[in-house]
Write an enzyme that holds these catalytic residues in place. Structure first.
Site, PDB file in Angstrom:
ATOM      1  N   ARG A   1      42.559 114.862 -61.696  1.00  0.00           N
ATOM      2  CA  ARG A   1      41.733 113.982 -60.874  1.00  0.00           C
ATOM      3  C   ARG A   1      41.177 114.468 -59.857  1.00  0.00           C
ATOM      4  NH1 ARG A   1      42.981 108.364 -57.722  1.00  0.00           N
ATOM      5  NH2 ARG A   1      42.324 106.850 -59.322  1.00  0.00           N
TER       6      ARG A   1
ATOM      7  N   ASP B   1      50.355 105.958 -52.741  1.00  0.00           N
ATOM      8  CA  ASP B   1      49.982 106.525 -54.169  1.00  0.00           C
ATOM      9  C   ASP B   1      50.258 107.828 -54.412  1.00  0.00           C
ATOM     10  OD1 ASP B   1      48.910 106.137 -56.972  1.00  0.00           O
ATOM     11  OD2 ASP B   1      47.060 105.197 -56.153  1.00  0.00           O
ATOM     12  N   MET B   2      50.202 108.262 -55.562  1.00  0.00           N
ATOM     13  CA  MET B   2      50.328 109.886 -56.054  1.00  0.00           C
ATOM     14  C   MET B   2      49.885 109.918 -57.368  1.00  0.00           C
ATOM     15  SD  MET B   2      52.133 112.542 -57.475  1.00  0.00           S
ATOM     16  CE  MET B   2      53.615 111.749 -58.200  1.00  0.00           C
ATOM     17  N   ASN B   3      48.675 110.697 -57.452  1.00  0.00           N
ATOM     18  CA  ASN B   3      47.901 110.614 -58.937  1.00  0.00           C
ATOM     19  C   ASN B   3      47.922 111.867 -59.585  1.00  0.00           C
ATOM     20  OD1 ASN B   3      47.503 107.840 -58.859  1.00  0.00           O
ATOM     21  ND2 ASN B   3      46.108 108.389 -57.250  1.00  0.00           N
TER      22      ASN B   3
ATOM     23  N   CYS C   1      53.358 103.877 -55.931  1.00  0.00           N
ATOM     24  CA  CYS C   1      52.376 103.894 -57.174  1.00  0.00           C
ATOM     25  C   CYS C   1      52.359 105.140 -57.477  1.00  0.00           C
ATOM     26  CB  CYS C   1      51.083 103.190 -56.488  1.00  0.00           C
ATOM     27  SG  CYS C   1      49.989 103.038 -57.843  1.00  0.00           S
TER      28      CYS C   1
ATOM     29  N   ASP D   1      49.207 100.813 -64.262  1.00  0.00           N
ATOM     30  CA  ASP D   1      47.642 100.482 -64.085  1.00  0.00           C
ATOM     31  C   ASP D   1      47.140  99.693 -65.202  1.00  0.00           C
ATOM     32  OD1 ASP D   1      47.143 101.662 -61.601  1.00  0.00           O
ATOM     33  OD2 ASP D   1      46.227 103.496 -62.422  1.00  0.00           O
TER      34      ASP D   1
END
Ligand code: GLA
Length: 757
Positions: free
Chosen positions: A442, A477-479, A525, A547
């Protein structure tokens, strides 16, 4: 209650017994875990394995212990190189030759009241001195210079038992710790299905059931987060029986659950840190603490198992003011606006949200630095003054003025290339500088949050934003997933320790923030639900479940998630239709009916809604608030029949019950439906009505004339509802129509309200 008699340890909760004894050789032999036994001490020989003769092709522990063949011994832990060929729960190596032999023998035990706290920032279950007690058992191998401490904790109001392990180097040379599972559960038979919660991003925690056979099933992740692929909660369900077990780990990092059936049909369950990504070097007189794991048994089926686990999560995992507080209905900007907003646009949404009855407004990604897409700015946590010239505090004020809480999105662990943060602190980037590139996901990279300076910077920055912006809620968050683990942190001796250190840092950061702002709620998240675990729930209020906001995909996600986690922690969402991920068109009422089961949010551009849609949403929010207590803190069941999924939420006293009837695909000329409600109390009389929704009137051409929405109202006794069920009005399925039939196309629902009269 813990009783110790003649070396036999009986750990008794209200409904279960966990029993082991220390045998003549100082080995902790496991005897029984299951329904509470009144007096197992009466005749321990009944519970002991007889082992009268060693098996020919197996290895015995020593010439004195020829019948102790560890590979077939139910035990509290297993080690390597002394005849136990199952997956070890503890593995070490020591000395120049990296010897792996480990032979731990019993030394002593002690009781404790309350909780034995970790010395590290690891999160753990909580309890008071009055309702919690435990026992610590000490085992030593004087040659390997290893001391192992096993902590078992019991809770007065729960059948859950937690366990954790500490390994101490009691020698004068370094010791390598290669595996340290938190929990080992050995069972004498293997007639179980092993249920795991697997999937991927957008389809997390789908339950998968496999029968145990000789061999090994592994449920694991190496990603550094508990992951969307394999949740740490696993279940054993006995065939043709309501007996079942659940284990879980209070940890957010890479985990591994092993279900191993040996050649003699015994089951060996392990849960803990994934040893394939782990190794720690222990200096003399230092120790390593495993995370805490938990186990639970029920003889009343998966529903009861889930109820008990939900209770435990609410009472002993969650903490702070949000623990038992009703969660607000929120509006989230992500699916409504993505990166495309400015101050005026946000304020317009805030006004509309307040009018519709929202209680929390969450400004998601895109509010900071120059972040107008997913390629930049993570790490530069200053407001984008082109988009929001008056600043975050102004946005927050607009929310507060209208009676809503205000929440802001962060992704603190990450950094984007080209940011000011990276220019200032290039060495905070996780990765070996000797390499020109690092693995990317990402468009972003990890910060080395194990460094105290980096950690302190992030905590201070977030705290200042919370303080100055009067922020009530953060979405954390942690994507992406860990890679390129290299740290200059002098405390980290081996990169095999990195993933674990990372989780310690994360726990420490979240605790530092919540302890400064006790009223703050954290919604965790990770690309949806890739870090849905008891570790994150220890500092957070809820988790963004997925999601996937598609109402059909959500059915399986919720079914699996709710097997182990309560409704009060599962964020749900009503988003635009057709859904961005599945292209599935689902009407607004059905999207709501499904999202109702959890902590409700909406993410729709409010300025684009018609008056009718706004009216419907307003009514939905009112409905949710009316039943929120039972939805968030009640009892949940899921049943499936063909293409129909039933979700049931009941108040604990069974006076009010909501049932979702959700049809995925309409079957032509289908069978009649019966609405059975197993949670109904047989002694009550109930009134059953359909939620007054605004579901569309379907124009199906000449076959359906004079279509009117069906009105179904029943007054029935609880036993009728539970056993006979209600024969619902006929579903239209292409074979004739008459007034009163339920006309339901693909992906549509009904919600029934069942109240005691
Ligand atoms: C992740 C989250 C989403 C949203 C986006 C923002 O994908 O799961 O809910 O916050 O990030 O970038």
């Amino acid at each position: 209650m813990i009783t110790v008699k003649n070396n036999m340890f009986h750990l008794a909760t209200a409904n279960t017994s966990y029993i082991f004894y220390i045998n003549e050789s100082g080995i902790a032999e496991h005897l029984y875990y299951g329904k509470r036994l009144r007096n197992p001490e009466y005749d321990i020989s009944a519970l002991r394995e007889k082992r009268l003769c060693p098996r020919v092709n197996e290895t015995s522990l020593s010439p004195q212990d020829t019948t102790l063949q560890m590979t077939n011994l139910m035990s509290e832990f297993s080690t390597e190189d002394k005849g136990d060929y199952r997956t070890p729960s503890i593995a070490i190596s020591y000395g120049k030759k990296k010897i792996r032999t480990l032979d731990l023998r019993f030394k002593s035990y002690s009781h404790f009241q309350g909780i034995e706290r970790f010395s590290s920032p690891l999160v753990q279950a909580i309890g008071t001195d009055q309702n919690t007690c435990g026992i610590i058992l000490e085992f030593v191998d004087a040659i390997a210079c290893v001391k192992a401490l096993f902590y078992y904790t019991l809770f007065d109001d729960s059948d859950v038992i937690t366990r954790r392990v500490t390994i101490e180097n009691i020698g004068s040379d370094p010791l390598i710790l290669r595996s340290i599972y938190s929990l080992q559960l050995d069972l004498p038979e293997h007639d179980y299905d092993f249920i795991t919660l697997n999937g991927a991003q957008l389809r997390e925690r789908h339950p998968i059931s496999r029968p145990l056979e000789q061999g090994i099933i592994i449920n694991e992740t190496r990603k550094g987060a508990s992951s969307s692929e394999s949740n740490p909660a696993v279940i054993l369900k006995r065939h043709n029986s309501d007996e079942c077990y659940m284990t879980n780990l209070i940890y957010s990092g890479s985990h591994r659950e092993v279900a191993e059936v040996n050649q003699f049909g015994k089951t060996h369950i392990l849960t803990g840190i994934n040893d394939s990504t782990f190794e720690a070097e222990l200096d003399p007189s230092t120790a390593f603490e495993s995370p805490e794991a938990l186990m639970l048994y029920s003889n009343m089926g998966l529903g009861d198992l889930a109820d008990k686990m939900h209770h435990f999560v609410r009472e002993h995992i969650q903490r702070g003011v949000w623990k038992n507080r009703l969660r607000p209905v929120s509006f989230n900007t992500w699916e409504a606006l993505h990166f495309n907003f400015d101050e005026h646009g946000i304020i317009t949404q805030i006004k509309a949200a307040a009018e519709l009855g929202f209680e929390l407004f969450v400004l998601d990604d895109g509010w900071f630095s120059v972040r107008n897409d997913g390629t930049t700015s993570l790490g530069d946590w200053t407001v984008n003054s082109l988009k929001i010239p008056s600043g975050i505090s102004q946005i927050s004020k607009e929310c507060h003025r209208r009676g809503m809480l205000f929440g802001l999105w962060f992704e603190p662990e990450m950094v984007s290339p080209g940011t000011n943060l990276l220019k200032k602190h290039p060495d905070w980037l996780l990765g070996d500088p000797a390499r020109k590139t690092h693995a990317v996901q990402r468009n972003q990279y990890f910060l080395d949050i194990t460094r105290e300076d980096c950690q302190d910077y992030l905590v201070t920055t977030i705290k200042q934003l919370i303080q100055n912006g009067s922020i009530d809620h953060i979405k954390w968050d942690m994507n992406r997933h860990l890679s390129d683990m290299y740290s200059v942190n002098p405390e980290i001796r081996s990169m095999g320790e990195y993933q674990h250190r990372y989780i310690l840092a994360l726990n420490r950061m979240q605790r530092a923030i919540t302890s400064s702002f006790p009223n703050l709620s954290i919604e965790n998240c990770a690309s949806g639900g890739a870090r849905f675990d008891l570790g994150m729930l220890s500092s957070g209020t809820s988790i963004w479940t997925s999601d996937s906001t598609d109402a059909v995909e959500r059915l399986a996600i919720m079914k699996g998630t709710l097997m182990a986690y309560p409704l009060s922690v599962c964020g749900t969402c009503v988003s635009p239709s057709p859904n961005y991920a599945t292209f599935r068109p689902v009407d607004l009422e059905t999207r709501f009916d499904v999202a109702l089961f959890g902590v409700l949010s909406y993410s729709l551009n409010l300025t684009k809604l018609s008056k009718a849609e706004k009216d419907a949403i307003k009514k939905q929010i009112e409905f949710y608030k009316q039943y929120r207590q039972l939805i968030q803190f009640g009892i949940f069941r899921c049943e499936e029949k063909d293409s129909i999924t039933y979700f049931t939420a009941s108040s604990p006293d069974r006076t009010t019950i909501l049932v979702l009837y959700m049809q995925k695909l309409l079957k032509s000329n289908c069978e009649d439906d019966i609405l059975r409600v197993p949670l109904a109390d047989e002694n009550y009389v109930y009134r059953v009505v359909r939620r007054d929704d605004s579901a569309p009137i379907w124009d199906i051409g000449k076959d359906v004339r004079d279509y009117k929405k069906e009105e179904e109202v029943y007054e029935v006794s609880g036993d009728t509802l539970k056993w006979a069920g209600i024969k619902l009005s006929t579903r239209y399925s292409g074979s004739g129509y008459n007034t009163g039939m339920r006309v339901m196309p693909d992906f549509s629902s009904r919600l029934y309200i069942i109240k005691k009269i």
